[in-house]
Design a protein around this motif. Structure first.
Motif, PDB file in Angstrom:
ATOM      1  N   GLY A  45      13.328-145.844  33.475  1.00 30.15           N
ATOM      2  CA  GLY A  45      12.305-145.512  32.477  1.00 30.15           C
ATOM      3  C   GLY A  45      11.614-144.226  32.848  1.00 30.15           C
ATOM      4  N   ASP A  46      10.281-144.287  32.954  1.00 29.54           N
ATOM      5  CA  ASP A  46       9.549-143.093  33.388  1.00 29.54           C
ATOM      6  C   ASP A  46       9.103-143.219  34.838  1.00 29.54           C
ATOM      7  OD1 ASP A  46       7.648-145.050  33.091  1.00 29.54           O
ATOM      8  OD2 ASP A  46       6.155-143.738  32.169  1.00 29.54           O
ATOM      9  N   VAL A  93       9.965-144.803  51.222  1.00 30.08           N
ATOM     10  CA  VAL A  93      10.275-145.060  49.824  1.00 30.08           C
ATOM     11  C   VAL A  93       9.006-144.853  49.005  1.00 30.08           C
ATOM     12  CG1 VAL A  93      11.116-146.731  48.148  1.00 30.08           C
ATOM     13  CG2 VAL A  93      12.037-146.733  50.475  1.00 30.08           C
ATOM     14  N   LEU A  94       9.106-143.992  47.996  1.00 25.78           N
ATOM     15  CA  LEU A  94       7.957-143.655  47.168  1.00 25.78           C
ATOM     16  C   LEU A  94       8.308-143.829  45.697  1.00 25.78           C
ATOM     17  CD1 LEU A  94       6.930-140.348  48.988  1.00 25.78           C
ATOM     18  CD2 LEU A  94       5.817-142.573  49.234  1.00 25.78           C
ATOM     19  N   LYS A  95       7.336-144.243  44.905  1.00 20.74           N
ATOM     20  CA  LYS A  95       7.497-144.340  43.464  1.00 20.74           C
ATOM     21  C   LYS A  95       6.456-143.463  42.789  1.00 20.74           C
ATOM     22  CE  LYS A  95       9.557-148.947  43.117  1.00 20.74           C
ATOM     23  NZ  LYS A  95       9.491-150.263  42.437  1.00 20.74           N
ATOM     24  N   LEU A  96       6.849-142.784  41.718  1.00 23.00           N
ATOM     25  CA  LEU A  96       5.922-141.950  40.979  1.00 23.00           C
ATOM     26  C   LEU A  96       6.368-141.845  39.533  1.00 23.00           C
ATOM     27  CD1 LEU A  96       6.528-138.217  41.996  1.00 23.00           C
ATOM     28  CD2 LEU A  96       8.038-140.052  42.666  1.00 23.00           C
ATOM     29  N   LYS A  97       5.414-141.477  38.689  1.00 23.83           N
ATOM     30  CA  LYS A  97       5.687-141.327  37.268  1.00 23.83           C
ATOM     31  C   LYS A  97       5.967-139.867  36.932  1.00 23.83           C
ATOM     32  CE  LYS A  97       3.140-145.238  35.275  1.00 23.83           C
ATOM     33  NZ  LYS A  97       2.101-145.623  34.271  1.00 23.83           N
ATOM     34  N   MET A  98       6.730-139.688  35.873  1.00 21.52           N
ATOM     35  CA  MET A  98       6.929-138.338  35.341  1.00 21.52           C
ATOM     36  C   MET A  98       5.742-137.965  34.453  1.00 21.52           C
ATOM     37  SD  MET A  98      10.997-138.311  34.437  1.00 21.52           S
ATOM     38  CE  MET A  98      10.965-139.741  33.356  1.00 21.52           C
ATOM     39  N   PRO A  99       5.443-136.658  34.370  1.00 19.98           N
ATOM     40  CA  PRO A  99       6.143-135.531  34.991  1.00 19.98           C
ATOM     41  C   PRO A  99       5.762-135.384  36.463  1.00 19.98           C
ATOM     42  CG  PRO A  99       4.298-134.732  33.716  1.00 19.98           C
ATOM     43  CD  PRO A  99       4.365-136.207  33.462  1.00 19.98           C
ATOM     44  N   CYS A 100       6.689-134.821  37.232  1.00 14.04           N
ATOM     45  CA  CYS A 100       6.456-134.619  38.654  1.00 14.04           C
ATOM     46  C   CYS A 100       7.413-133.542  39.167  1.00 14.04           C
ATOM     47  CB  CYS A 100       6.641-135.920  39.428  1.00 14.04           C
ATOM     48  SG  CYS A 100       8.300-136.626  39.275  1.00 14.04           S
ATOM     49  N   VAL A 101       7.213-133.157  40.422  1.00 17.89           N
ATOM     50  CA  VAL A 101       8.058-132.151  41.070  1.00 17.89           C
ATOM     51  C   VAL A 101       8.735-132.799  42.273  1.00 17.89           C
ATOM     52  CG1 VAL A 101       8.125-129.939  42.285  1.00 17.89           C
ATOM     53  CG2 VAL A 101       6.581-130.251  40.345  1.00 17.89           C
ATOM     54  N   LEU A 102      10.050-132.619  42.390  1.00 17.88           N
ATOM     55  CA  LEU A 102      10.812-133.139  43.515  1.00 17.88           C
ATOM     56  C   LEU A 102      11.592-132.007  44.165  1.00 17.88           C
ATOM     57  CD1 LEU A 102      12.363-136.331  41.839  1.00 17.88           C
ATOM     58  CD2 LEU A 102      10.216-136.182  43.114  1.00 17.88           C
TER      59      LEU A 102
END
Length: 262
Positions: free
Chosen positions: A152-153, A167-176
């Protein structure tokens, strides 16, 4: 989904030599290539596109006009469009000034869900531009990404550490920012090469992206390289033979005594 991938054309560092008198890089005759970590960032974006055909992948880079060749290669791999930020006003930018320009270019692109970049460029090894772009766009970021999952997002990533990973979780928008362990970049296809050769690559100036000229270019760069040099080669190493620690130690002591070191 709309993905922006930050890429850079760099000199092939395996071919670079340093002028011993001036301490500067000898770039004449050195081929330019797509930065290695950026290739991994692009590959991850393309994998998302493979799984979600409605995804568009937009490339953005800053550099001289010849950087178009690198963008054509990226388009041949499967990216949809490419933007080159090229202007004398941007020349000489360090990482801080470069991130100002690229962040302004991404703002002009406007609509994005995810921004990928390589961990660092092989010609500078600073690993600063990706995080700085995230800060200037006020986006969450994760660096050193070695594994990626999209649901999903929500994005789940493994961030590489010296002694493992987190281990990390994040929502979009983001920078990787990607590292080489993330994937294996694909090769260009024949049809992709033809597409890249015919592609209309947008070239934006500093005025086009509306960046503050006091924040880009050489004069706006707070850091610079005073000197580059190649360390002098050390003497050839010696292997001390022996089947046990005691035997190796005795052989080492004997060798040192023979050379009057002890």
């Amino acid at each position: 989904m709309k993905i922006v991938v930050c890429v850079k054309q760099v000199p092939d560092t395996t071919e670079i030599k340093i002028n011993p008198e001036t301490g500067t890089l000898i770039r004449d005759g050195v081929p330019s290539i797509l930065n290695h970590d950026d290739a991994n960032a692009l590959e991850q974006a393309l994998q998302i596109k493979d799984a979600n055909p409605d995804t568009t992948v937009t490339l953005i880079t800053m550099g001289p006009p010849q950087a178009k060749e690198m963008l054509q290669e990226c388009l041949a791999m499967g990216a949809d469009e490419a933007i080159l930020l090229s202007d004398r006003a941007l020349g000489g930018s360090d990482t801080w000034a470069t991130s100002n320009a690229i962040a302004a270019g991404i703002k002009k692109i406007g609509d994005y869900d995810l921004i990928f970049a390589g961990r660092q460029a092989i010609d500078g090894d600073t690993a600063q531009v990706g995080p700085q772009i995230a800060e200037k766009l006020d986006l969450p970021q994760v660096t050193y990404v070695k594994d990626f999952e999209l649901n999903g997002d929500i994005i789940t990533v493994h961030r590489a550490l010296e002694d493992g990973y987190e281990v990390l979780k994040l929502k979009m928008p983001c920078v990787l920012t990607a590292i080489k362990e993330l994937n294996k970049p694909r090769y260009m296809s024949i049809s992709g090469i033809l597409k890249g050769a015919k592609a209309d690559i947008k070239v934006w100036s500093a005025a086009d992206i509306g960046v503050d000229l006091t924040t880009v270019g050489l004069k706006a760069s707070p850091t610079n390289v005073f000197k580059s040099f190649t360390p002098k080669a050390k003497g050839k190493g010696v292997v001390v033979d022996g089947d046990t620690v005691k035997e190796i130690t005795n052989n080492l002591l004997t060798s040192l005594r023979e050379k009057h070191i002890i």
